[in-house]
Design a protein around this motif. Structure first.
Motif, PDB file in Angstrom:
ATOM      1  N   GLY A   1      15.291  51.939 -16.879  1.00  4.82           N
ATOM      2  CA  GLY A   1      15.986  51.054 -15.962  1.00  4.82           C
ATOM      3  C   GLY A   1      17.481  51.293 -15.909  1.00  4.82           C
ATOM      4  N   ALA A   2      18.146  50.358 -15.262  1.00  3.54           N
ATOM      5  CA  ALA A   2      19.580  50.466 -15.013  1.00  3.54           C
ATOM      6  C   ALA A   2      20.364  50.592 -16.312  1.00  3.54           C
ATOM      7  CB  ALA A   2      20.068  49.261 -14.225  1.00  3.54           C
ATOM      8  N   ARG A   3      21.273  51.547 -16.339  1.00  2.60           N
ATOM      9  CA  ARG A   3      22.197  51.782 -17.441  1.00  2.60           C
ATOM     10  C   ARG A   3      21.497  52.142 -18.750  1.00  2.60           C
ATOM     11  NH1 ARG A   3      26.750  48.040 -18.390  1.00  2.60           N
ATOM     12  NH2 ARG A   3      27.925  49.943 -18.719  1.00  2.60           N
ATOM     13  N   ALA A   4      20.268  52.615 -18.668  1.00  2.00           N
ATOM     14  CA  ALA A   4      19.509  53.081 -19.828  1.00  2.00           C
ATOM     15  C   ALA A   4      19.084  54.516 -19.544  1.00  2.00           C
ATOM     16  CB  ALA A   4      18.292  52.203 -20.058  1.00  2.00           C
ATOM     17  N   LEU A   5      18.736  55.240 -20.610  1.00  2.63           N
ATOM     18  CA  LEU A   5      18.409  56.648 -20.432  1.00  2.63           C
ATOM     19  C   LEU A   5      17.624  57.168 -21.621  1.00  2.63           C
ATOM     20  CD1 LEU A   5      18.996  59.304 -18.783  1.00  2.63           C
ATOM     21  CD2 LEU A   5      21.032  59.545 -20.206  1.00  2.63           C
ATOM     22  N   PHE A   6      16.641  58.004 -21.345  1.00  5.87           N
ATOM     23  CA  PHE A   6      15.937  58.763 -22.369  1.00  5.87           C
ATOM     24  C   PHE A   6      15.981  60.212 -21.917  1.00  5.87           C
ATOM     25  CE2 PHE A   6      12.515  60.766 -24.633  1.00  5.87           C
ATOM     26  CZ  PHE A   6      12.526  60.134 -25.864  1.00  5.87           C
ATOM     27  N   VAL A   7      16.400  61.119 -22.800  1.00 10.12           N
ATOM     28  CA  VAL A   7      16.489  62.534 -22.443  1.00 10.12           C
ATOM     29  C   VAL A   7      15.668  63.381 -23.409  1.00 10.12           C
ATOM     30  CG1 VAL A   7      18.756  62.332 -21.352  1.00 10.12           C
ATOM     31  CG2 VAL A   7      18.600  62.988 -23.758  1.00 10.12           C
ATOM     32  N   VAL A   8      15.162  64.484 -22.864  1.00 11.03           N
ATOM     33  CA  VAL A   8      14.442  65.486 -23.648  1.00 11.03           C
ATOM     34  C   VAL A   8      15.189  66.802 -23.504  1.00 11.03           C
ATOM     35  CG1 VAL A   8      12.291  66.817 -23.792  1.00 11.03           C
ATOM     36  CG2 VAL A   8      12.203  64.345 -23.475  1.00 11.03           C
ATOM     37  N   ALA A   9      15.344  67.503 -24.624  1.00  8.83           N
ATOM     38  CA  ALA A   9      15.974  68.825 -24.625  1.00  8.83           C
ATOM     39  C   ALA A   9      14.884  69.882 -24.771  1.00  8.83           C
ATOM     40  CB  ALA A   9      16.968  68.937 -25.778  1.00  8.83           C
ATOM     41  N   ARG A  10      15.035  70.936 -23.973  1.00  6.10           N
ATOM     42  CA  ARG A  10      14.110  72.072 -24.027  1.00  6.10           C
ATOM     43  C   ARG A  10      14.921  73.359 -24.017  1.00  6.10           C
ATOM     44  NH1 ARG A  10      11.753  68.277 -20.666  1.00  6.10           N
ATOM     45  NH2 ARG A  10       9.560  67.817 -21.071  1.00  6.10           N
TER      46      ARG A  10
ATOM     47  N   LEU B   1      12.851  70.774 -27.900  1.00  5.53           N
ATOM     48  CA  LEU B   1      13.888  70.931 -28.922  1.00  5.53           C
ATOM     49  C   LEU B   1      14.383  69.608 -29.494  1.00  5.53           C
ATOM     50  CD1 LEU B   1      16.082  73.664 -27.205  1.00  5.53           C
ATOM     51  CD2 LEU B   1      14.306  73.988 -28.933  1.00  5.53           C
ATOM     52  N   GLY B   2      14.285  68.520 -28.734  1.00  5.54           N
ATOM     53  CA  GLY B   2      14.786  67.250 -29.241  1.00  5.54           C
ATOM     54  C   GLY B   2      14.824  66.179 -28.173  1.00  5.54           C
ATOM     55  N   CYS B   3      15.315  65.000 -28.577  1.00  7.84           N
ATOM     56  CA  CYS B   3      15.394  63.878 -27.652  1.00  7.84           C
ATOM     57  C   CYS B   3      16.465  62.899 -28.115  1.00  7.84           C
ATOM     58  CB  CYS B   3      14.057  63.158 -27.540  1.00  7.84           C
ATOM     59  SG  CYS B   3      13.449  62.437 -29.092  1.00  7.84           S
ATOM     60  N   GLY B   4      16.758  61.947 -27.264  1.00  7.52           N
ATOM     61  CA  GLY B   4      17.700  60.877 -27.579  1.00  7.52           C
ATOM     62  C   GLY B   4      17.722  59.883 -26.438  1.00  7.52           C
ATOM     63  N   ALA B   5      18.276  58.702 -26.706  1.00  9.39           N
ATOM     64  CA  ALA B   5      18.247  57.652 -25.698  1.00  9.39           C
ATOM     65  C   ALA B   5      19.469  56.749 -25.786  1.00  9.39           C
ATOM     66  CB  ALA B   5      16.979  56.817 -25.868  1.00  9.39           C
ATOM     67  N   LEU B   6      19.714  56.060 -24.681  1.00  6.46           N
ATOM     68  CA  LEU B   6      20.737  55.016 -24.609  1.00  6.46           C
ATOM     69  C   LEU B   6      20.048  53.704 -24.284  1.00  6.46           C
ATOM     70  CD1 LEU B   6      23.469  56.700 -22.364  1.00  6.46           C
ATOM     71  CD2 LEU B   6      23.512  56.423 -24.854  1.00  6.46           C
ATOM     72  N   ARG B   7      20.349  52.675 -25.073  1.00  7.36           N
ATOM     73  CA  ARG B   7      19.844  51.324 -24.832  1.00  7.36           C
ATOM     74  C   ARG B   7      21.034  50.433 -24.537  1.00  7.36           C
ATOM     75  NH1 ARG B   7      19.305  46.319 -27.162  1.00  7.36           N
ATOM     76  NH2 ARG B   7      20.431  46.915 -29.044  1.00  7.36           N
ATOM     77  N   PRO B   8      21.067  49.772 -23.368  1.00  7.99           N
ATOM     78  CA  PRO B   8      22.179  48.861 -23.084  1.00  7.99           C
ATOM     79  C   PRO B   8      22.255  47.737 -24.118  1.00  7.99           C
ATOM     80  CG  PRO B   8      20.863  49.253 -21.114  1.00  7.99           C
ATOM     81  CD  PRO B   8      20.105  49.833 -22.275  1.00  7.99           C
ATOM     82  N   MET B   9      23.479  47.449 -24.571  1.00  5.63           N
ATOM     83  CA  MET B   9      23.706  46.333 -25.491  1.00  5.63           C
ATOM     84  C   MET B   9      24.530  45.250 -24.794  1.00  5.63           C
ATOM     85  SD  MET B   9      24.477  48.328 -29.089  1.00  5.63           S
ATOM     86  CE  MET B   9      24.984  46.852 -29.936  1.00  5.63           C
ATOM     87  N   THR B  10      25.717  45.637 -24.337  1.00  4.90           N
ATOM     88  CA  THR B  10      26.607  44.745 -23.599  1.00  4.90           C
ATOM     89  C   THR B  10      27.109  45.516 -22.385  1.00  4.90           C
ATOM     90  OG1 THR B  10      28.670  45.460 -24.656  1.00  4.90           O
ATOM     91  CG2 THR B  10      27.405  43.729 -25.792  1.00  4.90           C
ATOM     92  N   GLN B  11      27.948  44.899 -21.599  1.00  5.28           N
ATOM     93  CA  GLN B  11      28.523  45.589 -20.446  1.00  5.28           C
ATOM     94  C   GLN B  11      29.305  46.829 -20.877  1.00  5.28           C
ATOM     95  OE1 GLN B  11      27.645  44.687 -17.459  1.00  5.28           O
ATOM     96  NE2 GLN B  11      28.857  46.223 -16.398  1.00  5.28           N
ATOM     97  N   GLN B  12      29.921  46.757 -22.065  1.00  4.45           N
ATOM     98  CA  GLN B  12      30.783  47.829 -22.537  1.00  4.45           C
ATOM     99  C   GLN B  12      30.149  48.773 -23.554  1.00  4.45           C
ATOM    100  OE1 GLN B  12      34.015  48.537 -21.446  1.00  4.45           O
ATOM    101  NE2 GLN B  12      33.307  47.172 -19.833  1.00  4.45           N
ATOM    102  N   SER B  13      29.013  48.387 -24.142  1.00  4.68           N
ATOM    103  CA  SER B  13      28.459  49.219 -25.214  1.00  4.68           C
ATOM    104  C   SER B  13      26.958  49.442 -25.059  1.00  4.68           C
ATOM    105  CB  SER B  13      28.771  48.621 -26.585  1.00  4.68           C
ATOM    106  OG  SER B  13      28.145  47.378 -26.736  1.00  4.68           O
ATOM    107  N   ALA B  14      26.546  50.632 -25.522  1.00  7.79           N
ATOM    108  CA  ALA B  14      25.134  51.004 -25.551  1.00  7.79           C
ATOM    109  C   ALA B  14      24.807  51.481 -26.959  1.00  7.79           C
ATOM    110  CB  ALA B  14      24.844  52.109 -24.534  1.00  7.79           C
ATOM    111  N   GLU B  15      23.526  51.427 -27.283  1.00  3.38           N
ATOM    112  CA  GLU B  15      23.061  51.874 -28.595  1.00  3.38           C
ATOM    113  C   GLU B  15      22.327  53.199 -28.452  1.00  3.38           C
ATOM    114  OE1 GLU B  15      20.365  50.257 -32.358  1.00  3.38           O
ATOM    115  OE2 GLU B  15      20.265  49.197 -30.446  1.00  3.38           O
ATOM    116  N   LEU B  16      22.643  54.138 -29.338  1.00  6.38           N
ATOM    117  CA  LEU B  16      21.899  55.393 -29.422  1.00  6.38           C
ATOM    118  C   LEU B  16      20.570  55.122 -30.120  1.00  6.38           C
ATOM    119  CD1 LEU B  16      24.687  57.853 -30.585  1.00  6.38           C
ATOM    120  CD2 LEU B  16      23.498  57.899 -28.382  1.00  6.38           C
ATOM    121  N   LYS B  17      19.501  55.630 -29.550  1.00  5.59           N
ATOM    122  CA  LYS B  17      18.170  55.441 -30.113  1.00  5.59           C
ATOM    123  C   LYS B  17      17.423  56.771 -30.130  1.00  5.59           C
ATOM    124  CE  LYS B  17      16.817  51.845 -31.006  1.00  5.59           C
ATOM    125  NZ  LYS B  17      16.999  51.075 -32.247  1.00  5.59           N
TER     126      LYS B  17
END
Length: 150
Positions: free
Chosen positions: A44-53, A60-76
């Motif tokens: 959804g909005a302002r969130a992201l999951f990526v895959v590396a190949r 090769l790998g992965c990583g994600a952004l989880r919205p926390m506040t308007q100004q900050s996101a958490e790496l997951k």
């Protein structure tokens, strides 16, 4: 060369990478970390999951952004296949760039104190300790880190 692309965390490739991450975390910390991840948080909005190949399409790998506040996101779910030099740094740099593009000023994360590899990796990339947040508050086995984005 790494190809980083947004992907739904429920795809078979994403699930394969997250299963490998969970197995690795279980070896290091005794906990797979799955209770701290909800796939809906990185959709959804302002969130992201990526895959590396690689150029041939190998995972090769992965990583994600989880919205926390308007100004900050958490790496997951940050993960690089062992032996893939530079993949973790490439994923992290990509997520930091995407976070800026999404309007975030800060990235935060939580890991376990016993995960020295993760602590060293994030310190090398400018992340510093902050008070434990959310479900990690008061948890002595967890450490939370953050980085202001420029």
């Amino acid at each position: 060369m790494f190809i980083l692309a947004a992907e739904d965390p429920a795809t078979p490739d994403a699930m394969t990478l997250m299963a490998a991450l969970s197995a690795r975390l279980s070896q290091i910390t005794g906990d797979p970390g799955t209770s701290s991840f909800d796939a809906d948080d990185v959709r959804g909005a302002r969130a992201l999951f990526v895959v590396a190949r690689d150029a041939a399409g190998a995972l090769l790998g992965c990583g994600a952004l989880r919205p926390m506040t308007q100004q900050s996101a958490e790496l997951k779910r940050m993960y690089a296949v062992p032996g893939t030099l530079g993949v973790g740094s490439a994923i992290l740099a990509h997520l930091e760039q995407q976070a800026l593009a999404l309007g975030y000023a800060e990235l935060c994360l939580a890991t376990r104190r016993v995960n020295q590899h993760a602590l060293d990796f994030y310190a090398k990339h400018g992340y510093t300790a902050i008070p434990n947040f959310a479900k990690y508050a008061g948890n002595p086995v967890s450490v939370c880190l953050s980085k202001r984005l420029a």
